[in-house]
Design a protein around this motif. Sequence first.
Motif, PDB file in Angstrom:
ATOM      1  N   ALA A  88       0.825  -1.208   0.000  1.00  0.00           N
ATOM      2  CA  ALA A  88       0.000   0.000   0.000  1.00  0.00           C
ATOM      3  C   ALA A  88       0.859   1.258   0.000  1.00  0.00           C
ATOM      4  O   ALA A  88       0.566   2.234  -0.709  1.00  0.00           O
ATOM      5  CB  ALA A  88      -0.935  -0.004   1.204  1.00  0.00           C
ATOM      6  N   ILE A  89       1.934   1.237   0.796  1.00  0.00           N
ATOM      7  CA  ILE A  89       2.829   2.395   0.846  1.00  0.00           C
ATOM      8  C   ILE A  89       3.543   2.580  -0.491  1.00  0.00           C
ATOM      9  O   ILE A  89       3.679   3.703  -1.001  1.00  0.00           O
ATOM     10  CB  ILE A  89       3.847   2.231   1.987  1.00  0.00           C
ATOM     11  N   THR A  90       3.992   1.477  -1.069  1.00  0.00           N
ATOM     12  CA  THR A  90       4.676   1.541  -2.355  1.00  0.00           C
ATOM     13  C   THR A  90       3.785   2.150  -3.425  1.00  0.00           C
ATOM     14  O   THR A  90       4.200   3.021  -4.195  1.00  0.00           O
ATOM     15  CB  THR A  90       5.126   0.134  -2.795  1.00  0.00           C
ATOM     16  N   VAL A  91       2.534   1.705  -3.478  1.00  0.00           N
ATOM     17  CA  VAL A  91       1.602   2.183  -4.499  1.00  0.00           C
ATOM     18  C   VAL A  91       1.230   3.642  -4.275  1.00  0.00           C
ATOM     19  O   VAL A  91       1.065   4.412  -5.225  1.00  0.00           O
ATOM     20  CB  VAL A  91       0.343   1.294  -4.528  1.00  0.00           C
ATOM     21  N   SER A  92       1.120   4.057  -3.021  1.00  0.00           N
ATOM     22  CA  SER A  92       0.649   5.412  -2.738  1.00  0.00           C
ATOM     23  C   SER A  92       1.726   6.475  -2.917  1.00  0.00           C
ATOM     24  O   SER A  92       1.418   7.623  -3.240  1.00  0.00           O
ATOM     25  CB  SER A  92       0.092   5.478  -1.310  1.00  0.00           C
TER      26      SER A  92
ATOM     27  N   ARG B 155       7.504   1.603  -8.451  1.00  0.00           N
ATOM     28  CA  ARG B 155       6.506   0.569  -8.149  1.00  0.00           C
ATOM     29  C   ARG B 155       6.868  -0.742  -8.831  1.00  0.00           C
ATOM     30  O   ARG B 155       6.779  -1.817  -8.229  1.00  0.00           O
ATOM     31  CB  ARG B 155       5.121   1.013  -8.617  1.00  0.00           C
ATOM     32  N   LEU B 156       7.283  -0.649 -10.102  1.00  0.00           N
ATOM     33  CA  LEU B 156       7.646  -1.871 -10.830  1.00  0.00           C
ATOM     34  C   LEU B 156       8.914  -2.488 -10.261  1.00  0.00           C
ATOM     35  O   LEU B 156       9.033  -3.716 -10.181  1.00  0.00           O
ATOM     36  CB  LEU B 156       7.828  -1.565 -12.320  1.00  0.00           C
TER      37      LEU B 156
ATOM     38  N   VAL C 118      -0.436  -2.891  -9.025  1.00  0.00           N
ATOM     39  CA  VAL C 118       0.423  -1.769  -8.634  1.00  0.00           C
ATOM     40  C   VAL C 118      -0.257  -0.425  -8.865  1.00  0.00           C
ATOM     41  O   VAL C 118       0.353   0.628  -8.666  1.00  0.00           O
ATOM     42  CB  VAL C 118       1.785  -1.807  -9.374  1.00  0.00           C
ATOM     43  N   GLY C 119      -1.513  -0.421  -9.283  1.00  0.00           N
ATOM     44  CA  GLY C 119      -2.273   0.808  -9.401  1.00  0.00           C
ATOM     45  C   GLY C 119      -1.876   1.674 -10.571  1.00  0.00           C
ATOM     46  O   GLY C 119      -1.844   2.906 -10.469  1.00  0.00           O
ATOM     47  N   LEU C 120      -1.572   1.037 -11.722  1.00  0.00           N
ATOM     48  CA  LEU C 120      -1.182   1.764 -12.924  1.00  0.00           C
ATOM     49  C   LEU C 120      -1.984   1.266 -14.116  1.00  0.00           C
ATOM     50  O   LEU C 120      -2.655   0.233 -14.045  1.00  0.00           O
ATOM     51  CB  LEU C 120       0.312   1.573 -13.212  1.00  0.00           C
ATOM     52  N   SER C 121      -1.910   1.994 -15.220  1.00  0.00           N
ATOM     53  CA  SER C 121      -2.478   1.507 -16.469  1.00  0.00           C
ATOM     54  C   SER C 121      -1.492   0.534 -17.109  1.00  0.00           C
ATOM     55  O   SER C 121      -0.297   0.515 -16.773  1.00  0.00           O
ATOM     56  CB  SER C 121      -2.738   2.674 -17.429  1.00  0.00           C
ATOM     57  N   VAL C 122      -1.974  -0.277 -18.032  1.00  0.00           N
ATOM     58  CA  VAL C 122      -1.094  -1.212 -18.739  1.00  0.00           C
ATOM     59  C   VAL C 122      -0.007  -0.441 -19.480  1.00  0.00           C
ATOM     60  O   VAL C 122       1.163  -0.857 -19.513  1.00  0.00           O
ATOM     61  CB  VAL C 122      -1.916  -2.083 -19.712  1.00  0.00           C
ATOM     62  N   GLU C 123      -0.378   0.686 -20.064  1.00  0.00           N
ATOM     63  CA  GLU C 123       0.595   1.500 -20.795  1.00  0.00           C
ATOM     64  C   GLU C 123       1.685   2.024 -19.863  1.00  0.00           C
ATOM     65  O   GLU C 123       2.874   2.057 -20.224  1.00  0.00           O
ATOM     66  CB  GLU C 123      -0.104   2.666 -21.498  1.00  0.00           C
ATOM     67  N   SER C 124       1.297   2.433 -18.650  1.00  0.00           N
ATOM     68  CA  SER C 124       2.279   2.935 -17.686  1.00  0.00           C
ATOM     69  C   SER C 124       3.236   1.830 -17.237  1.00  0.00           C
ATOM     70  O   SER C 124       4.432   2.077 -17.031  1.00  0.00           O
ATOM     71  CB  SER C 124       1.571   3.541 -16.474  1.00  0.00           C
TER      72      SER C 124
ATOM     73  N   LYS D 104      17.522   0.296  -4.677  1.00  0.00           N
ATOM     74  CA  LYS D 104      17.670   1.729  -4.418  1.00  0.00           C
ATOM     75  C   LYS D 104      16.485   2.498  -4.967  1.00  0.00           C
ATOM     76  O   LYS D 104      15.932   3.381  -4.298  1.00  0.00           O
ATOM     77  CB  LYS D 104      18.975   2.245  -5.035  1.00  0.00           C
ATOM     78  N   LEU D 105      16.077   2.163  -6.192  1.00  0.00           N
ATOM     79  CA  LEU D 105      14.934   2.844  -6.799  1.00  0.00           C
ATOM     80  C   LEU D 105      13.658   2.570  -6.009  1.00  0.00           C
ATOM     81  O   LEU D 105      12.825   3.464  -5.827  1.00  0.00           O
ATOM     82  CB  LEU D 105      14.752   2.377  -8.242  1.00  0.00           C
ATOM     83  N   ALA D 106      13.520   1.352  -5.515  1.00  0.00           N
ATOM     84  CA  ALA D 106      12.320   0.970  -4.761  1.00  0.00           C
ATOM     85  C   ALA D 106      12.350   1.465  -3.324  1.00  0.00           C
ATOM     86  O   ALA D 106      11.380   1.262  -2.577  1.00  0.00           O
ATOM     87  CB  ALA D 106      12.162  -0.547  -4.779  1.00  0.00           C
ATOM     88  N   GLY D 107      13.455   2.095  -2.908  1.00  0.00           N
ATOM     89  CA  GLY D 107      13.561   2.584  -1.542  1.00  0.00           C
ATOM     90  C   GLY D 107      13.894   1.503  -0.546  1.00  0.00           C
ATOM     91  O   GLY D 107      13.600   1.640   0.653  1.00  0.00           O
TER      92      GLY D 107
END
Length: 242
Positions: A153-157, A164-165, A199-205, A237-240
């Motif tokens: 939830a934190i990652t998505v928000s 996120r990916l 992950v709360g994104l569109s397929v294109e994203s 690193k990118l994902a925190g």
Amino acid sequence: MNEELIETPRYRPSIYAAPFRKDGDGAEVELLSKSEQDSLLEVSQLVSVRRHTVLYPEGGEARFVYNVVSGVAETYQLLANGEKRITAFLFPRDIMGLSENGTYVATAQSLTAVTAFRIPFDALEAILERDPSLDIGLLCKLCHELRRSQHHAITVSKNEAPARLASFLLWIDHAYAPPGRIAGELNLPMARHDIADYVGLSVESVSRALQVLETQGMIRRKGPRFITVLDAAKLRKLAGQA
């Protein structure tokens, strides 16, 4: 649901999670002792279903808990507007069957062929009453899943699409290791639209985010579902998570 019963189990019930003990190092361990596995074996049926099979529907009478042995499943809820909202992906050693007031809170469906121990709620309740240590093990697993849900939830928000990916791929790399898999080689069991929903994104994203990760040398795409992790440290690193 078309289930195939497996007469001679080659597997034993298995639940992995980080325990409550202070002396632990945070690693996931087997929570079931041999005697607890034996108790569950006595009341369980080992079943096998094909991919894209509904194991139970949202709102259906909650009669069983499933302990996944092999394969991958998902749980999802249907929103008022008819959209599908994925609530979890389930892997070997996971448990599914979350219920409330006697009914399942989400639909469970196999993404691949799935083999699982099907455990009746009544029999599980009786075992828990006479074996408090098993109760603690299941509580550890539920808390483990809650922590995973909170992290998701934190990652998505908070994170942008590539982050996120990155977090998602690191999780899959950790959670899903079918026999014979080479470390860092991911064969995603879910479709692109399932990943996007989770992950709360569109397929294109999702597609653009994967391209960013590849351009930056973190991954290499070898097909629609095949990904090689080239630089896990950069992903973390990118994902925190570094």
